[in-house]
Scaffold this motif. Structure first.
Motif, PDB file in Angstrom:
ATOM      1  N   TYR A   1       0.839  -1.195   0.000  1.00 26.09           N
ATOM      2  CA  TYR A   1       0.000   0.000   0.000  1.00 26.09           C
ATOM      3  C   TYR A   1       0.874   1.245   0.000  1.00 26.09           C
ATOM      4  O   TYR A   1       1.117   1.868   1.036  1.00 26.09           O
ATOM      5  CB  TYR A   1      -0.941  -0.010   1.206  1.00 26.09           C
ATOM      6  N   GLY A   2       1.369   1.584  -1.184  1.00 28.49           N
ATOM      7  CA  GLY A   2       2.182   2.772  -1.309  1.00 28.49           C
ATOM      8  C   GLY A   2       3.497   2.658  -0.565  1.00 28.49           C
ATOM      9  O   GLY A   2       4.035   1.572  -0.335  1.00 28.49           O
ATOM     10  N   LYS A   3       4.009   3.807  -0.164  1.00 24.90           N
ATOM     11  CA  LYS A   3       5.320   3.873   0.476  1.00 24.90           C
ATOM     12  C   LYS A   3       5.297   3.404   1.928  1.00 24.90           C
ATOM     13  O   LYS A   3       6.294   2.888   2.429  1.00 24.90           O
ATOM     14  CB  LYS A   3       5.831   5.320   0.420  1.00 24.90           C
ATOM     15  N   HIS A   4       4.134   3.518   2.579  1.00 24.35           N
ATOM     16  CA  HIS A   4       4.140   3.411   4.032  1.00 24.35           C
ATOM     17  C   HIS A   4       3.584   2.117   4.614  1.00 24.35           C
ATOM     18  O   HIS A   4       3.634   1.936   5.827  1.00 24.35           O
ATOM     19  CB  HIS A   4       3.391   4.602   4.638  1.00 24.35           C
TER      20      HIS A   4
ATOM     21  N   THR B   1       7.475   1.776   5.064  1.00 29.55           N
ATOM     22  CA  THR B   1       7.683   2.321   6.404  1.00 29.55           C
ATOM     23  C   THR B   1       7.195   1.366   7.473  1.00 29.55           C
ATOM     24  O   THR B   1       7.908   1.064   8.431  1.00 29.55           O
ATOM     25  CB  THR B   1       6.958   3.669   6.545  1.00 29.55           C
ATOM     26  N   TRP B   2       5.963   0.842   7.293  1.00 30.78           N
ATOM     27  CA  TRP B   2       5.347  -0.046   8.285  1.00 30.78           C
ATOM     28  C   TRP B   2       5.170  -1.437   7.702  1.00 30.78           C
ATOM     29  O   TRP B   2       4.665  -1.594   6.592  1.00 30.78           O
ATOM     30  CB  TRP B   2       3.999   0.503   8.747  1.00 30.78           C
TER      31      TRP B   2
ATOM     32  N   LEU C   1      -6.582   1.963  12.366  1.00 32.97           N
ATOM     33  CA  LEU C   1      -5.131   2.121  12.346  1.00 32.97           C
ATOM     34  C   LEU C   1      -4.745   2.963  11.138  1.00 32.97           C
ATOM     35  O   LEU C   1      -5.135   2.661  10.010  1.00 32.97           O
ATOM     36  CB  LEU C   1      -4.437   0.760  12.278  1.00 32.97           C
ATOM     37  N   GLU C   2      -3.993   4.015  11.375  1.00 33.62           N
ATOM     38  CA  GLU C   2      -3.498   4.871  10.297  1.00 33.62           C
ATOM     39  C   GLU C   2      -1.979   4.797  10.264  1.00 33.62           C
ATOM     40  O   GLU C   2      -1.301   5.137  11.243  1.00 33.62           O
ATOM     41  CB  GLU C   2      -3.950   6.318  10.482  1.00 33.62           C
ATOM     42  N   ALA C   3      -1.448   4.331   9.140  1.00 39.06           N
ATOM     43  CA  ALA C   3       0.001   4.227   8.955  1.00 39.06           C
ATOM     44  C   ALA C   3       0.500   5.498   8.281  1.00 39.06           C
ATOM     45  O   ALA C   3       0.161   5.787   7.130  1.00 39.06           O
ATOM     46  CB  ALA C   3       0.331   3.003   8.102  1.00 39.06           C
ATOM     47  N   ARG C   4       1.315   6.232   9.000  1.00 43.73           N
ATOM     48  CA  ARG C   4       1.851   7.497   8.502  1.00 43.73           C
ATOM     49  C   ARG C   4       3.350   7.366   8.276  1.00 43.73           C
ATOM     50  O   ARG C   4       3.953   6.349   8.560  1.00 43.73           O
ATOM     51  CB  ARG C   4       1.571   8.610   9.511  1.00 43.73           C
TER      52      ARG C   4
END
Length: 702
Positions: free
Chosen positions: A327-330, A511-512, A653-656
């Motif tokens: 899911y994208g970069k993070h 990132t996550w 949950l929000e992955a930033r």
């Protein structure tokens, strides 16, 4: 080859769109029949799942009541607006087959990243057109796209006697989500197990073919076995309007746990009889998997675009539902399968409590021979000639207990010969002898060893002391020794292939790295060692549930160590199963456990168990284990920063880029039997929130 539209055709298109949400006029003057919304033809509505940056799986179940034995021919429309006037795809001649209970999954490809799409299915018959509800879905951001990702994770949605108020509340909030992760126990395979289910006429499951189901407790209720049994459960659940609406609103990413097949299962083996019978059934397991694949919009085989043929999806023992999403970069999301490849529980339900599993030689190998020196650990070889009379008495008692538990006399006698032999612990043997008036065997000068009785096993056929309520100190000792002796096979929860995949995939650059485990990694320990008004054998520390990762502590430690040693930054576990909320740091890795959507809370279940064990509500055991459960768990596990053992809900949950934000939305479990469908404001007032920040391996109050 393109054709110009005649003026009359253009006018007919405008008229058709004005009259209905139909799309696609035909050159030559023929306008399509208007669309009629038809829950009758689409009784389980629609759903979407496994969204990727360029694809998604769309689902429906379509039936014609007048042609129940025939395939239902459908058209799928996908567009970028809710009215479906801007179509990107119209796929005709799809078939919902009776062989698959008229369920249909379609993989739609060549979509744009991070885009909202709308879709519906259309059934045309006898000049009329019937439409499903319009569903909404969203694709994943493109690889490397620098955007936050926001999703819900949830688990355990028992239908019987309970309402999906939690899903209703999520819909009322109109949360802007990329997807929903469902962590397992999407269904419960029983029709009314009174140990945890409370059926009523409004919320019950009925099997159309009870004769093919597994009767439990003398036919008081049944467990699913045949295809039709599992299908009846999914159809019933997906007839619930709140569950339909949440599927219409969000794409789901789903993994199973145990109840999609059988409670506390391992591989294709069930545990209903607690070891009274061999409950392995590959056929039943494959039936459960087939219906899961029919009803859940997922793509485990990376299918080509178009209708997904469930018959081509491998089933047990070749099943593979573990998979990952970028899911994208993070965010890299990794879904694991805890049930299919795992071994049996370390303490069998039919284990003979007196059996010594670590003799004096094994204790020496483990370096603990000098620790377990008291008479409580003394054992004898019951096959020695001097104990012939004692052995005969023990076998007679075994036969009596086994026949009372439901075994035939022949089976009980056979098992007595199998279990009452070899090295037996005197702490159990002498208790049995005392009950029948036979003098005890002296422990003096006898070797020392560890038996099942030392880990809390007191009965022949029981989940207590096997899957639940085991003594932590001795269980840790035994599991560690057995893990080494078996070359890790005793706790190979994921299987070699899946574990290799996890170790490789979790080292992604995102990132996550969020690892989905259907069962919780948070250690749940009850410390009763300081209570003086209870029997001495209870004055110790207990694992509450060794069906989850507490049952495989060495493998858990090994996996967490791998993440640390390989500098896997921002690893995070999310899980469910245990019907309570937890946020803890285990072995340096944050782990979040979602509460149940509707299933009985762990505090409710523990309360019933403690009362059944003979400890009233005013006893110290009840107070420590039930009333003060949250503080008891925190005191035994310093890594716990938040716990709630008696609420339902979900976690957002929000992955930033620099942190993850987790918000628990919780409602008291006492509200689950109230239907709030017509009371949205009252329902909203029942919920509370708890928000935590996940940053640099720590959990911090927001």
């Amino acid at each position: 080859m393109s054709q110009k539209l005649h003026r009359r055709t253009i006018l007919q298109c405008i008229a058709a769109v004005a009259a209905s949400t139909a799309f696609g006029c035909r050159d030559g003057g023929e306008s399509p029949a208007p669309l009629t919304p038809s829950p009758e033809h689409f009784p389980q509505s629609v759903a979407s799942g496994d969204p990727r940056s360029d694809s998604v799986v769309l689902w429906t179940r379509a039936v014609d009541p007048l042609r129940a034995d025939s395939a239902t021919r459908l058209t799928l429309q996908v567009g970028t607006d809710a009215e479906l006037t801007q179509l990107v795809l119209e796929l005709k001649d799809l078939e919902a087959l009776p062989a698959h209970d008229h369920a249909l999954k379609v993989k739609v490809a060549n979509l744009k990243p991070r885009t909202t799409y709308y879709y519906r299915f259309i059934y045309e018959q006898d000049g009329k057109r019937y439409a499903s509800p319009v569903g909404r879905t969203r694709t994943a951001p493109a690889q490397g796209e620098d955007v936050p990702v926001r999703f819900v994770f949830a688990s355990c949605q028992d239908f019987i006697g309970r309402y999906y108020n939690t899903w209703q509340y999520l819909l009322q909030r109109d949360e802007d989500l990329d997807f929903v992760v469902f962590l397992g126990d999407y269904i419960y395979e029983t029709t009314g197990d009174t140990s945890f289910q409370t059926p009523d006429e409004a919320r019950r499951v009925r099997f159309t073919d009870t004769a093919s189901a597994l009767p439990q407790r003398g036919g008081q209720y049944h467990a699913a076995a045949a295809l039709s049994n599992y299908r009846d459960i999914y159809k019933t659940l997906r007839s619930d309007r709140q569950l339909q609406r949440v599927h219409e609103r969000y794409p789901f990413i789903v993994v199973w746990d145990d109840h999609e097949f059988s409670d506390d299962c391992w591989g294709s083996t069930a545990t209903y009889s607690d070891g009274r019978a061999n409950e392995r059934s590959d056929e039943r397991k494959r039936n459960a998997e087939q219906v899961f694949f029919e009803y859940i919009p997922l793509d485990t085989t990376q299918s080509a675009a178009g209708a997904i043929n469930v018959d081509n999806t491998p089933r047990y023992p070749d099943t593979r539902i573990y998979r990952d999403f970028d899911y994208g970069k993070h965010l890299r999301l990794l879904l694991t399968d805890y049930r299919t490849y795992r071994p049996d529980h370390l303490i069998p339900e039919n284990a003979y409590p007196g059996t010594v599993v670590m003799d004096n030689t094994a204790l020496a190998e483990a370096g603990v021979a000098a620790v377990l020196t008291s008479d409580d650990y003394a054992y004898v070889d019951i096959d020695a000639p001097e104990y012939a009379q004692h052995k005969g008495v023990l076998q007679q008692v075994y036969v009596q207990l086994a026949t009372k538990a439901g075994l035939s006399a022949e089976a009980a006698t056979s098992q007595a010969g199998e279990h009452v032999r070899g090295k037996l612990a005197l702490i159990y043997v002498n208790q049995v002898l005392a009950q029948v008036g036979v003098p005890p065997i002296s422990p003096t000068d006898k070797p020392r060893g560890l038996a099942y009785a030392h880990m809390g096993k007191t009965d022949l056929f029981n989940q207590m002391g096997s899957r639940y309520i085991v003594v932590k100190q001795t269980y840790d000792l035994y599991s560690g020794w057995r893990y080494a002796k078996s070359l890790r096979a005793s706790e190979n929860a994921l299987g070699d292939t899946q574990e290799a995949w996890l170790r490789e995939t979790v080292r992604a650059d995102n990132t996550w790295k969020v690892v989905v485990s259907s069962v919780s990694l948070t250690s749940m320990v009850w410390n009763l060692s300081d209570l003086t008004d209870i029997p001495a054998n209870l004055q110790t520390r207990f694992y509450f549930n060794v069906d989850q990762w507490d049952g495989f502590p060495n493998k858990r430690t090994e996996l967490l160590k791998y993440l640390r040693d390989n500098n896997v930054r921002n690893a995070l576990f999310i899980s469910g199963d245990i019907h309570s909320s937890h946020a803890s740091v285990e072995g340096g890795i944050p782990t979040l456990t979602a509460p149940a959507i509707s299933s009985g809370s762990v505090k409710e279940m523990a309360g019933s168990a403690v009362l059944a064990a003979g400890f009233p509500a005013d006893s110290s055991v009840y107070r420590r284990v039930v009333t003060e459960m949250e503080s008891t768990l925190r005191a035994s596990n310093p890594g716990i920063v938040f716990t709630n053992a008696d609420a339902h809900g979900f976690v957002v949950l929000e992955a930033r880029a620099n942190e993850a934000l987790a918000t628990f939305h919780l409602i008291p479990s006492s509200e689950v039997k109230t239907n709030y469908a017509d009371q949205p404001e009252a329902l909203a007032g029942k919920f509370t929130q708890k928000t935590l920040r996940v940053r640099d391996g720590a959990l911090i109050d927001a």
